[in-house]
Design an enzyme around this catalytic site. Sequence first.
Site, short mmCIF file in Angstrom:
data_model
loop_
_atom_site.label_atom_id
_atom_site.label_comp_id
_atom_site.label_asym_id
_atom_site.label_seq_id
_atom_site.Cartn_x
_atom_site.Cartn_y
_atom_site.Cartn_z
N GLY A 109 0.81 -1.21 0.00
CA GLY A 109 0.00 0.00 0.00
C GLY A 109 0.84 1.25 0.00
O GLY A 109 2.06 1.19 0.20
N GLY B 188 2.40 5.52 4.67
CA GLY B 188 1.60 6.16 5.71
C GLY B 188 0.23 5.57 5.94
O GLY B 188 -0.57 6.14 6.68
N GLU C 245 -6.68 32.57 -10.93
CA GLU C 245 -7.42 31.75 -9.96
C GLU C 245 -8.93 31.87 -10.18
O GLU C 245 -9.67 30.90 -9.98
CB GLU C 245 -7.05 32.17 -8.53
CG GLU C 245 -5.59 31.99 -8.17
CD GLU C 245 -5.13 30.54 -8.32
OE1 GLU C 245 -5.98 29.63 -8.19
OE2 GLU C 245 -3.94 30.32 -8.59
N HIS D 290 -9.96 29.37 -12.83
CA HIS D 290 -10.16 28.01 -12.28
C HIS D 290 -11.53 27.91 -11.61
O HIS D 290 -12.26 26.93 -11.82
CB HIS D 290 -9.07 27.68 -11.26
CG HIS D 290 -7.73 27.40 -11.86
ND1 HIS D 290 -7.53 26.46 -12.84
CD2 HIS D 290 -6.52 27.93 -11.60
CE1 HIS D 290 -6.26 26.42 -13.16
NE2 HIS D 290 -5.61 27.31 -12.42
N ASP E 253 -0.26 23.61 -13.65
CA ASP E 253 -1.49 23.21 -14.36
C ASP E 253 -1.13 22.40 -15.61
O ASP E 253 -1.76 21.37 -15.89
CB ASP E 253 -2.30 24.45 -14.77
CG ASP E 253 -2.74 25.27 -13.57
OD1 ASP E 253 -2.86 24.68 -12.48
OD2 ASP E 253 -2.96 26.47 -13.72
#
Length: 646
Positions: free
Chosen positions: A236, A239, A460, A463, A534
């Site tokens: 996995g 953490g 921003e 977005h 991006d």
Amino acid sequence: MAKENNPNSNPKKFRISPWWIYGGLIVFFLILNWASGSTKLEEGGKITTSKFLPLLEKNYVDKVIIYNRSEAEIFLNKAGLADPANKKVTKDLFDNENTGPHYVIEDVGDTKSFQEKLEKAMAEGKLKDFDYKAKSDWSGILIGLLPILLIVAIWLIIMRRMSSGGGAGGGGQIFNIGKSKAKLFDEKTDVKITFKDVAGLEGAKEEVQEIVEFLKNPEKYTNLGGKIPKGALLVGPPGTGKTLLAKAVAGEAKVPFFSLSGSDFVEMFVGVGASRVRDLFKQAKEKSPAIIFIDEIDAVGRARGKNNMSGSNDERENTLNQLLTEMDGFGTNTNVIVLAATNRADVLDKALMRAGRFDRQIYVDLPDIRERKEIFEVHLAPLKKAEGLDTDFLAKQTPGFSGADIANVCNEAALIAARYDKKAVDKQDFLDAVDRIIGGLEKKNKIITPEEKRAIAIHEAGHATISWMLEHAAPLIKVTIVPRGQSLGAAWYLPEERQIVRTDQMLDEMCATMGGRAAEKVTFDRISTGALSDLEKVTKQARAMVTIYGLNEKLGNITYYDSSGQSEYNFGKPYSEDTAKVIDKEISDLIEGQYQRAIKILEENKDKLNQLADILIEKEVIFKDDLETIFGKRAFGEAVEEVFEE
């Protein structure tokens, strides 16, 4: 009183460092060499035969001792010591009266002639006595051995350092370098963790529960002809609690638990790793039933013959071969179960993964929203939290977080609350902690020009606008133009936790990602370097659609993904040059198509985009309420609760 009667509470004993002994020996030999070379004489105490004869003629010599018929020591009488010419030899190095010898002749030359002169002086009454003696030069022998002793001492120190902390019964000595480095947790004292301490991981706990039953009651299964499994591999992301789950297995089964890392087997000396494997299984068999837990097993279990830089006699491969033999060879160990953990199961050797060695592979996945709530409840227990803190709310704000990430969020929230002198950790502290971990530290003192600030706000806002307009884009929660970490602005979304992703969903996400650059193009008719992250994200998504998931019509239902992980060792691509050109073109077409789509949406909503950017410049942070004020309610039946407040 209890502390005084405790036999284990002894005061610290004075320990002599080996370095003190080595240093003392060196100083001793240096003093011995200096003292023997000086023979208690100052400068001028060594003379030749020609300077000795005048002393003999003046009746200054009391006696002479000749050593090994080559060296002579001269002792003066009172008349000789009274002569000012011999003043230098009347005192020794420590300014005390010199009892002799006062002079030394290192080479008397012709021994027969020298003896005749001494006999003549005795006959004339000018010399009281002379004698011959044998002299053993122990200081010279010891000084000759000094370099050898120093080399041996340095070698012992180096080997002691290299083998220090060498595992069970090692004591840090060179002869125990092949001993196992596994740390033993005794079932009666050390292992206290049970399944109750492991939040979430319900599926993985069900898998390992049967291993616990095997260790507690093996007859239940062996009476029916079943065999106890040899091992289980926990796979996995980092953490997720693989090590914690293994400790819980040992705690539930109440058996000895040997814990070590895969790198503990690897050593610079040939054969040491294999020796440590043998010693580890020998100890485990003596304490059976027992559990061996090897963390990060890919350090030693990597596929053989794939490392092109290694020779044929690779120490890591020898260690792996010994591990394979111990897990399922002729000398099968009874009631010893091996648990291992890794996040790189694709690089492990196939012989290690087969049934009979690791019979089961247990995938420990990232926790879902319900499991995250349980993990939060575990880590919130020691915190002084505000009343009414909603763990469901916290679980919703941390999609994709592992158990270790959630523990970090709780700790960071407590630190933030302490920074502001709060008496309890409240909801806002956790939101700030999530922002801190995802976006980085706020940099409010960073110098940004008004023109740059406007460009960041437009980016921003682009977005935010696209994500609000598209059905499958992740709903936006918060937008900021305050620099964080390496980014000049950031937007927070609450993505839907999907098990499968369809093409239209991926395209909507790509379009929302390109919304920042598209907004710059629509507003300023020019673009900037601010869209680097991006572009990186959208390029990876487009490449995955084309080459991995088979979501491209031009290439069809084909994938170039290799789940075995062996493709990284290949020098060539699994497709032709013509196919590579098609792949590049399709990736470019996907990205450009979504870029043009974003431009079209923003041109239709240019006024609202600028309005949103103005609010963002004024407040620096906007929330879901601000978007609803400008755009109205989201038209896609969104069921996301309002989780941020202005």
